[in-house]
Design an enzyme around this catalytic site. Structure first.
Site, PDB file in Angstrom:
ATOM      1  N   SER A 138      55.268  36.165  32.681  1.00 44.70           N
ATOM      2  CA  SER A 138      56.284  37.203  32.644  1.00 44.70           C
ATOM      3  C   SER A 138      57.587  36.766  33.320  1.00 44.70           C
ATOM      4  CB  SER A 138      55.701  38.484  33.256  1.00 44.70           C
ATOM      5  OG  SER A 138      56.506  39.594  33.007  1.00 44.70           O
ATOM      6  N   HIS A 143      49.855  42.947  28.444  1.00 42.84           N
ATOM      7  CA  HIS A 143      50.772  42.102  29.222  1.00 42.84           C
ATOM      8  C   HIS A 143      49.993  41.101  30.082  1.00 42.84           C
ATOM      9  CE1 HIS A 143      54.634  40.948  30.771  1.00 42.84           C
ATOM     10  NE2 HIS A 143      54.295  41.221  32.004  1.00 42.84           N
ATOM     11  N   ASP A 198      52.436  43.991  23.583  1.00 47.61           N
ATOM     12  CA  ASP A 198      52.738  43.928  25.008  1.00 47.61           C
ATOM     13  C   ASP A 198      53.564  45.165  25.368  1.00 47.61           C
ATOM     14  OD1 ASP A 198      53.934  43.318  27.541  1.00 47.61           O
ATOM     15  OD2 ASP A 198      53.686  41.183  27.139  1.00 47.61           O
TER      16      ASP A 198
END
Length: 190
Positions: free
Chosen positions: A75, A168, A141
């Site tokens: 991320s 995610h 996501d």
């Protein structure tokens, strides 16, 4: 002639995460089992990330990579790693880079990160310095639009590998192992 180095790996976490979260400890343990010492640095003030502090901390952990270096990021950690690599000068290569739910564009679901993301990062020149690149994303996501990860993959001259139902890639979504990242790290291969 290249001086031989030992394989090593670094896992860079994302926003509001710690080294103990999600699939990070599992991946570090598997890499260690394959003889690849793995560090998961705790980035400072994870709930209020500062781009300079995070890039400095990630850079201290990664250092100047070589063909035996593996970096895995998740991320916001992906953008942080790309920014660190963009600052490196001289002749360097990165053996393996694995980006999970990566992005370089602002996230509609997390506007509080707009200042951190700002102008993103142009990773295009980095592709030529990375020997093995894998980008992983889910098919749905909730935080990083799939189009954002696909855009990053395009900038790096590749396509994202899609893992159905992974969200995610967080523990609260049931993701505490990530075999696809382990495979992408290529432990035990020349």
């Amino acid at each position: 002639m290249r001086t031989p180095t030992r394989p090593r790996a670094t896992i860079i976490h994302g926003y509001c995460a710690t080294p103990e979260d999600h699939w990070f400890p599992w991946l570090a343990a598997r890499l260690d089992e394959h003889g690849v010492p793995t560090a998961i640095p705790a980035l400072p003030d994870t709930d209020h990330p500062d781009p300079d502090r995070w890039t400095t901390a990630a850079g201290a952990a990664i250092g100047t990579p070589d063909a035996d270096t593996t970096v895995v990021a998740h991320s916001l950690g992906c953008l942080t790693v790309l920014r660190h690599l963009s600052t490196l000068r001289g002749d360097w290569r990165l053996g393996t880079l694995v980006l999970v739910s990566g992005f370089v564009d602002p996230l509609p679901a997390i506007p509080e990160l707009d200042a951190y993301i700002a102008d993103g990062c142009d990773p295009t020149p980095l592709a030529a310095r990375i020997d093995h690149l894998t980008i992983l994303r889910s098919d749905a996501d909730p935080l990083v639009p799939t189009s954002h990860t696909d855009h990053l993959a395009t900038l790096l001259g590749t396509t994202a590998q899609v893992i159905p139902g992974a969200g995610h890639f967080m523990a609260d979504e049931g993701i505490t192992t990530l075999p696809e990242a382990l495979s992408a790290c290529r432990p035990g291969r020349a």
